[in-house]
Design an enzyme around this catalytic site. Structure first.
Site, short mmCIF file in Angstrom:
data_model
loop_
_atom_site.label_atom_id
_atom_site.label_comp_id
_atom_site.label_asym_id
_atom_site.label_seq_id
_atom_site.Cartn_x
_atom_site.Cartn_y
_atom_site.Cartn_z
N ASP A 195 20.29 77.31 35.59
CA ASP A 195 19.95 75.90 35.36
C ASP A 195 19.29 75.65 33.99
O ASP A 195 18.48 74.74 33.85
CB ASP A 195 19.01 75.37 36.47
CG ASP A 195 19.67 75.45 37.84
OD1 ASP A 195 20.91 75.26 37.89
OD2 ASP A 195 18.98 75.75 38.83
N ARG A 196 19.61 76.49 33.05
CA ARG A 196 19.05 76.35 31.69
C ARG A 196 17.52 76.50 31.66
O ARG A 196 16.87 76.07 30.72
CB ARG A 196 19.43 75.00 31.05
CG ARG A 196 20.92 74.82 30.83
CD ARG A 196 21.37 75.63 29.61
NE ARG A 196 22.76 75.40 29.25
CZ ARG A 196 23.79 76.07 29.78
NH1 ARG A 196 23.59 76.99 30.70
NH2 ARG A 196 25.02 75.80 29.39
N LEU A 197 16.96 77.09 32.73
CA LEU A 197 15.51 77.31 32.74
C LEU A 197 15.21 78.68 32.13
O LEU A 197 14.61 79.55 32.76
CB LEU A 197 14.96 77.19 34.17
CG LEU A 197 15.19 75.83 34.82
CD1 LEU A 197 14.57 75.80 36.23
CD2 LEU A 197 14.60 74.72 33.98
N HIS A 198 15.72 78.86 30.94
CA HIS A 198 15.60 80.15 30.27
C HIS A 198 14.14 80.49 30.00
O HIS A 198 13.29 79.60 29.94
CB HIS A 198 16.37 80.13 28.95
CG HIS A 198 17.74 79.57 29.08
ND1 HIS A 198 18.64 80.04 30.01
CD2 HIS A 198 18.37 78.57 28.42
CE1 HIS A 198 19.77 79.36 29.90
NE2 HIS A 198 19.63 78.46 28.96
#
Ligand SMILES: Cc1cc2nc3c(=O)[nH]c(=O)nc-3n(C[C@H](O)[C@H](O)[C@H](O)COP(=O)(O)O)c2cc1C
Length: 217
Positions: A195-198
């Site tokens: 979820d692009r929660l890098h």
């Protein structure tokens, strides 16, 4: 892509290996953490995990970027080799701050490094140069890296010239060729997550130690 790397891509549906950066990592020495990630990249079977982009800039701030190969990493920093008269070298001599970037796709990892470039000693360059294949050593003599080349045959002619010149004897280190050491002042570890929660963990040099903080992705 190597078979191992291909296998990993299949196994993870192209998503790479999704692992986090543990909280405790902020307490680590970033150079040690770099080594750990670099070793993981080497073990993953990625082709040329030591390739990194090197960004330089002119004193008035015009940037340029290209790939180079990391040849040594130790407590001083990161060493690569090049022609001391190339565009990158001219820029680094006039303006030592540089940036490096590694991307290991299958591990979903990026490492960004900022620091200052300085030449390594001639002895260190000689030691590395001696490990290169003979053809590469002759090629270093033949290439006026970054200068205009009127036609390919001129380069081949120069190669033949030096090949004959050194005819079977030692091929010494050219006076215009050697290593640069990038002494890091900032190192950022980036780990891809769902979820692009890098995750991003950045270390800034503070005197003799490092100050760590996490950044929003
Ligand atoms: C994967 C890869 C690795 C490279 N490694 C080096 C290197 O270690 N040293 C080098 O001088 N050029 C290397 N090159 C070539 C550089 O990218 C660049 O074309 C060359 O150094 C001239 O750059 P400059 O004109 O900006 O100085 C590499 C290119 C690639 C694609």
């Amino acid at each position: 892509m190597s078979l191992k790397s291909f296998g990993r891509t299949i196994k993870t549906l192209g998503k790479g290996v999704v692992v986090g950066i543990p909280e405790a990592a902020a307490e680590r020495d970033p150079m040690e953490l770099f080594r750990e990630w670099f070793d993981a990249a080497r073990e993953s079977g990625i082709f040329l995990p030591e390739s990194m982009s090197l960004a330089t800039a002119t004193p008035d701030g015009v940037p340029s970027v290209r790939m180079v190969l990391l040849k040594t990493v130790d407590e001083r920093g990161f060493v690569f080799y090049t022609n001391y008269e190339s565009r990158k070298a001219v820029e680094m001599e006039a303006n030592p701050p540089v940036a490096l970037c590694f991307h290991w796709r299958v591990l979903e990892r990026q490492i960004r490094i900022e620091g200052r470039a300085e030449r390594v000693s001639q002895e260190e360059s000689e030691r590395y140069f001696a490990t290169r294949a003979r053809g590469s050593r002759i090629g270093a003599w033949a290439s006026k890296q970054s200068e205009a080349l009127p036609n390919r045959s001129e380069l081949e002619e120069r190669f033949r010239h030096y090949h004959d010149d050194f005819s079977g004897g030692d091929v010494p280190l050219p006076p215009f060729w050697g290593g640069y050491l990038v002494r890091p002042t900032r190192i950022e570890f980036w780990q891809g997550k769902a979820d692009r929660l890098h995750e991003r963990l950045v270390f800034d040099r503070a005197g003799d130690s490092w100050k760590a903080q996490r950044l929003y992705p």
